[in-house]
Design a protein around this motif. Structure first.
Motif, PDB file in Angstrom:
ATOM      1  N   PRO A  22       6.264   2.897 -21.419  1.00 52.09           N
ATOM      2  CA  PRO A  22       7.186   2.004 -21.840  1.00 52.09           C
ATOM      3  C   PRO A  22       8.745   2.590 -21.434  1.00 52.09           C
ATOM      4  N   THR A  23       9.684   1.720 -21.207  1.00 56.47           N
ATOM      5  CA  THR A  23      11.155   2.122 -21.094  1.00 56.47           C
ATOM      6  C   THR A  23      11.624   1.829 -22.386  1.00 56.47           C
ATOM      7  N   ASP A  24      13.079   2.136 -22.398  1.00 58.45           N
ATOM      8  CA  ASP A  24      13.891   1.866 -23.585  1.00 58.45           C
ATOM      9  C   ASP A  24      14.578   0.889 -23.248  1.00 58.45           C
ATOM     10  N   ARG A  25      14.324  -0.069 -22.554  1.00 56.47           N
ATOM     11  CA  ARG A  25      14.803  -1.150 -21.801  1.00 56.47           C
ATOM     12  C   ARG A  25      14.025  -2.497 -22.053  1.00 56.47           C
ATOM     13  N   ALA A  26      14.439  -3.723 -21.930  1.00 58.33           N
ATOM     14  CA  ALA A  26      13.962  -4.944 -22.155  1.00 58.33           C
ATOM     15  C   ALA A  26      13.643  -5.160 -20.756  1.00 58.33           C
ATOM     16  N   ASP A  27      14.167  -4.857 -19.388  1.00 59.73           N
ATOM     17  CA  ASP A  27      13.988  -5.210 -18.254  1.00 59.73           C
ATOM     18  C   ASP A  27      14.117  -3.858 -17.348  1.00 59.73           C
ATOM     19  N   PRO A  28      13.301  -3.098 -16.551  1.00 60.48           N
ATOM     20  CA  PRO A  28      11.686  -3.476 -16.916  1.00 60.48           C
ATOM     21  C   PRO A  28      11.176  -2.892 -18.383  1.00 60.48           C
ATOM     22  N   PRO A  29      10.303  -3.371 -18.902  1.00 60.25           N
ATOM     23  CA  PRO A  29       9.768  -3.037 -20.312  1.00 60.25           C
ATOM     24  C   PRO A  29       8.960  -1.796 -20.072  1.00 60.25           C
ATOM     25  N   ALA A  30       8.333  -1.617 -18.825  1.00 58.98           N
ATOM     26  CA  ALA A  30       7.526  -0.505 -18.413  1.00 58.98           C
ATOM     27  C   ALA A  30       7.828   0.143 -17.424  1.00 58.98           C
ATOM     28  N   GLU A  31       7.419   1.187 -16.550  1.00 62.16           N
ATOM     29  CA  GLU A  31       7.783   1.798 -15.546  1.00 62.16           C
ATOM     30  C   GLU A  31       6.477   2.480 -14.878  1.00 62.16           C
ATOM     31  N   LEU A  32       6.451   2.901 -13.563  1.00 62.29           N
ATOM     32  CA  LEU A  32       5.399   3.540 -13.286  1.00 62.29           C
ATOM     33  C   LEU A  32       5.797   5.374 -13.513  1.00 62.29           C
ATOM     34  N   VAL A  33       4.598   5.804 -13.822  1.00 65.82           N
ATOM     35  CA  VAL A  33       4.854   7.259 -14.064  1.00 65.82           C
ATOM     36  C   VAL A  33       4.753   8.116 -12.937  1.00 65.82           C
ATOM     37  N   VAL A  35       3.591  10.282 -10.076  1.00 64.80           N
ATOM     38  CA  VAL A  35       2.327  11.094 -10.129  1.00 64.80           C
ATOM     39  C   VAL A  35       2.244  12.185  -9.108  1.00 64.80           C
ATOM     40  N   ALA A  36       1.047  13.011  -9.328  1.00 69.38           N
ATOM     41  CA  ALA A  36       0.536  14.192  -8.423  1.00 69.38           C
ATOM     42  C   ALA A  36       0.167  13.612  -7.105  1.00 69.38           C
ATOM     43  N   ALA A  37       0.605  12.555  -6.601  1.00 66.87           N
ATOM     44  CA  ALA A  37      -0.313  12.152  -5.167  1.00 66.87           C
ATOM     45  C   ALA A  37       0.804  11.172  -4.599  1.00 66.87           C
ATOM     46  N   ALA A  38       0.629  11.117  -3.262  1.00 67.69           N
ATOM     47  CA  ALA A  38       1.440  10.196  -2.519  1.00 67.69           C
ATOM     48  C   ALA A  38       0.657   8.968  -2.467  1.00 67.69           C
ATOM     49  N   LEU A  39       1.568   7.783  -2.786  1.00 71.17           N
ATOM     50  CA  LEU A  39       0.926   6.249  -3.087  1.00 71.17           C
ATOM     51  C   LEU A  39       1.128   5.605  -1.550  1.00 71.17           C
ATOM     52  N   PRO A  40       0.259   4.560  -1.485  1.00 67.78           N
ATOM     53  CA  PRO A  40       0.216   4.112  -0.314  1.00 67.78           C
ATOM     54  C   PRO A  40       1.328   3.312  -0.012  1.00 67.78           C
ATOM     55  N   ASP A  41       1.960   2.883   1.231  1.00 68.66           N
ATOM     56  CA  ASP A  41       3.234   2.300   1.181  1.00 68.66           C
ATOM     57  C   ASP A  41       3.239   0.758   0.305  1.00 68.66           C
ATOM     58  N   ASP A  45       6.702  -0.529  -5.175  1.00 70.36           N
ATOM     59  CA  ASP A  45       7.561  -1.649  -5.132  1.00 70.36           C
ATOM     60  C   ASP A  45       6.738  -2.746  -5.923  1.00 70.36           C
ATOM     61  N   GLU A  46       5.666  -2.934  -5.390  1.00 66.49           N
ATOM     62  CA  GLU A  46       4.754  -3.855  -5.905  1.00 66.49           C
ATOM     63  C   GLU A  46       4.440  -3.825  -7.463  1.00 66.49           C
ATOM     64  N   LEU A  47       4.244  -2.668  -7.857  1.00 67.39           N
ATOM     65  CA  LEU A  47       4.119  -2.581  -9.209  1.00 67.39           C
ATOM     66  C   LEU A  47       5.566  -2.785 -10.031  1.00 67.39           C
ATOM     67  N   ALA A  48       6.484  -2.292  -9.479  1.00 70.02           N
ATOM     68  CA  ALA A  48       8.015  -2.525 -10.059  1.00 70.02           C
ATOM     69  C   ALA A  48       7.861  -3.918 -10.359  1.00 70.02           C
ATOM     70  N   ALA A  49       7.517  -4.997  -9.374  1.00 66.34           N
ATOM     71  CA  ALA A  49       7.889  -6.372  -9.690  1.00 66.34           C
ATOM     72  C   ALA A  49       6.532  -6.981 -10.538  1.00 66.34           C
ATOM     73  N   LEU A  50       5.545  -6.325 -10.611  1.00 62.39           N
ATOM     74  CA  LEU A  50       4.416  -6.745 -11.404  1.00 62.39           C
ATOM     75  C   LEU A  50       4.823  -6.455 -12.948  1.00 62.39           C
ATOM     76  N   VAL A  51       5.257  -5.499 -13.226  1.00 64.55           N
ATOM     77  CA  VAL A  51       5.466  -4.956 -14.515  1.00 64.55           C
ATOM     78  C   VAL A  51       6.251  -6.085 -15.319  1.00 64.55           C
ATOM     79  N   PRO A  52       7.429  -6.770 -15.185  1.00 60.55           N
ATOM     80  CA  PRO A  52       8.066  -7.797 -15.827  1.00 60.55           C
ATOM     81  C   PRO A  52       7.332  -8.988 -15.802  1.00 60.55           C
ATOM     82  N   ALA A  53       6.903  -9.178 -14.557  1.00 63.59           N
ATOM     83  CA  ALA A  53       6.094 -10.702 -14.566  1.00 63.59           C
ATOM     84  C   ALA A  53       4.813 -10.638 -15.128  1.00 63.59           C
ATOM     85  N   ALA A  54       4.005  -9.617 -15.379  1.00 62.33           N
ATOM     86  CA  ALA A  54       2.681  -9.542 -16.176  1.00 62.33           C
ATOM     87  C   ALA A  54       2.957  -9.097 -17.582  1.00 62.33           C
TER      88      ALA A  54
END
Length: 488
Positions: A22-33, A35-41, A45-54
């Motif tokens: 969770p974040t302390d903001r209404a937009d976005p309400p949550a954020e990606l933590v 992590v100890a690994a490189a994420l695929p390209d 960004d896809e998750l950042a867009a998904l969080v408020p939409a979902a």
């Protein structure tokens, strides 16, 4: 059991589970933590867009499945970790076991710099929530075979994951024992299961008293309760004796493998789940096996008095007087209050013959436990404030629940029988409290170092609930292992 692998680099990325908070903001309400690994390209960004939409909040236990046809990974599983403590990660692991049940393998990177407790919570949640018990074919069995946990240095987390694996395995063992139908499970069968599990474990010693031994040695409570059954009673004594141990704990667990109520017979609605009436014995046996597996530096002796409380011409009757191990007598006012009779023998034997430093009993003892505290919370009794606090802290850390209850001095007179030393089940009410006071009469010089846990209600779950699955919960195994781990 579900395979958990600690890896520094992924081997497959078909399904990628990512923690959000969770974040302390209404937009976005949550954020990606982070992590100890490189994420695929493009994944971040896809998750950042998904969080408020979902409308993802990042609360522990929240999950989502994002399908990505033709891309790698093919599916993203964002999951909430809340405050990110061990309990939240346990809830997250349990939720992932459900949402990923139809996957083959999931890759999950931990947050960068996460403490080992995070891995312990995650693994316990995954393993406990993926448990299933079924004697027939199960077309709904989970397909999930493995979870690859990505970390910066696997060695940092290896011990925590090993403890989680053992804790989950022992909890699952207790669930197996409790779930087994009474058509299979009787005192002899239970004792055989303990013998099989203990075979070959260094410094672990087993003695099983057969019906003839129990009668000869004066275990009158166990003999009486088992007298109506064609399957004779047993007393299992399992002793973990590590070299150099400075503390000796005796654990006692009620082991009624089926309870009809005896002559005071239960209605069908009260009898149909009475295969679970040995949940205390299952918990203490599994905890002792876990202590031996983890090589905990504390001596643990478990006593599991086992009997079937059946109806026959040989059954003990209300009004009978039972002479317990050590000579104390009980007037049996109700044959459906049988658990305390077998526990009384075991407690007296523990005090007189084993001389422990601490004495703890677990029992599915009374329906009054559920009336007082509901379905998820056990009742804990002790005169020792520090001991009670230590056990309650372990229960809380393990993700189970218990509440300390009183031992009122003015209720003790309810126990006094004109015919024998004690009434087994006085009629004045306060069922769980009075049962605890009755057991206290058999603790002798250990009275101020004794804990009784009435865990009838939380020993069984009516539905899947976080890390619990429908059926036996294995309540107490996790709590006991946490507590025993503090006593070295």
């Amino acid at each position: 059991m579900l395979a958990i692998r600690l890896l520094a680099e992924p081997t497959r990325l078909d399904v990628l589970a990512l923690p959000i908070r969770p974040t302390d903001r209404a937009d976005p309400p949550a954020e990606l933590v982070p992590v100890a690994a490189a994420l695929p390209d493009g994944v971040a960004d896809e998750l950042a867009a998904l969080v408020p939409a979902a409308r993802l909040t990042g609360d522990p236990g929240q999950t989502w499945t994002q399908v990505r046809p033709g891309r790698v990974p093919a599916r993203l599983l964002p999951f909430g970790i809340g405050a990110g403590d061990e309990a939240a990660w346990r809830a997250a692991g349990a939720a992932l076991a459900g949402v990923a049940a139809r996957e083959d393998r999931v890759t999950l990177p931990l947050p960068a710099g996460a403490p080992p407790a995070v891995a312990r919570g995650l693994v316990e949640g995954l393993l406990l929530a993926s448990y299933r018990f079924r004697l027939g074919a199960d077309g709904n069995a989970p397909a999930l075979a493995a979870v690859d946990v990505l970390v910066e240095d696997p060695a940092v987390y290896a011990d925590a994951v090993a403890v989680a694996r053992t804790t989950a395995a022992m909890t699952r063992l207790a669930r197996d024992l409790v779930n087994m139908p009474a058509s299979v499970k009787n005192p002899g069968w239970f004792a055989g299961q303990v013998a099989d599990a203990a075979a070959g474990v260094p410094d672990l010693h087993l003695r099983v008293r057969e019906p003839r031994d129990l009668a000869a040695e004066g275990f009158g409570g166990i003999v009486a309760v088992g007298s109506g059954s064609a399957n004779g009673p047993r007393l299992v004594e399992l002793d973990w004796r590590p070299a150099g141990a400075r503390t000796h704990v005796v654990l006692v667990g009620k082991g009624i493998t089926f309870d009809t109520g005896g002559i005071s017979i239960k209605p069908v609605s009260g009898m149909k789940l009475m295969r679970k009436d040995m949940g205390g014995a299952a918990a203490v046996v599994a905890a002792t096996l876990g202590a031996a597996t983890m090589r905990l530096p504390v001596r643990v002796t478990t006593l599991a008095p086992l009997a079937e409380n059946m109806v026959s011409g040989a059954s003990f009757r209300p009004g009978d007087v039972v002479r317990h191990y050590g000579g104390t007598t009980s007037e049996t006012t109700n044959s459906d209050a049988e658990g305390r009779l077998v526990l009384a023998d075991a407690l007296t034997y523990a005090v007189r013959e084993l001389s422990p430093d601490l004495l703890v009993d677990l029992a599915t003892l009374t329906g009054a436990n559920a009336v007082a505290l509901g379905k998820r919370t056990a009742a804990l009794y002790s005169e020792n404030d520090r001991l009670a606090a230590d056990l309650l802290a372990a229960v809380d850390a393990a993700g189970e629940a218990a509440w300390r209850m009183p031992l009122p001095a003015d209720y003790v007179d309810y126990l006094r029988s004109e015919l024998a030393d004690l009434y087994s089940a006085p009629a004045q009410g306060a069922g769980s409290v009075v049962a605890a006071l009755y057991l206290r009469e058999f603790t002798g010089e250990l009275r101020d170092r004794w804990v009784h846990v009435d865990m009838s209600a939380p020993s069984w779950s009516e539905d899947d609930d976080a890390e619990l699955t429908k059926g036996a919960t294995g309540w107490g195994v996790r709590s006991l292992l946490r507590w025993l781990g503090t006593l070295g």
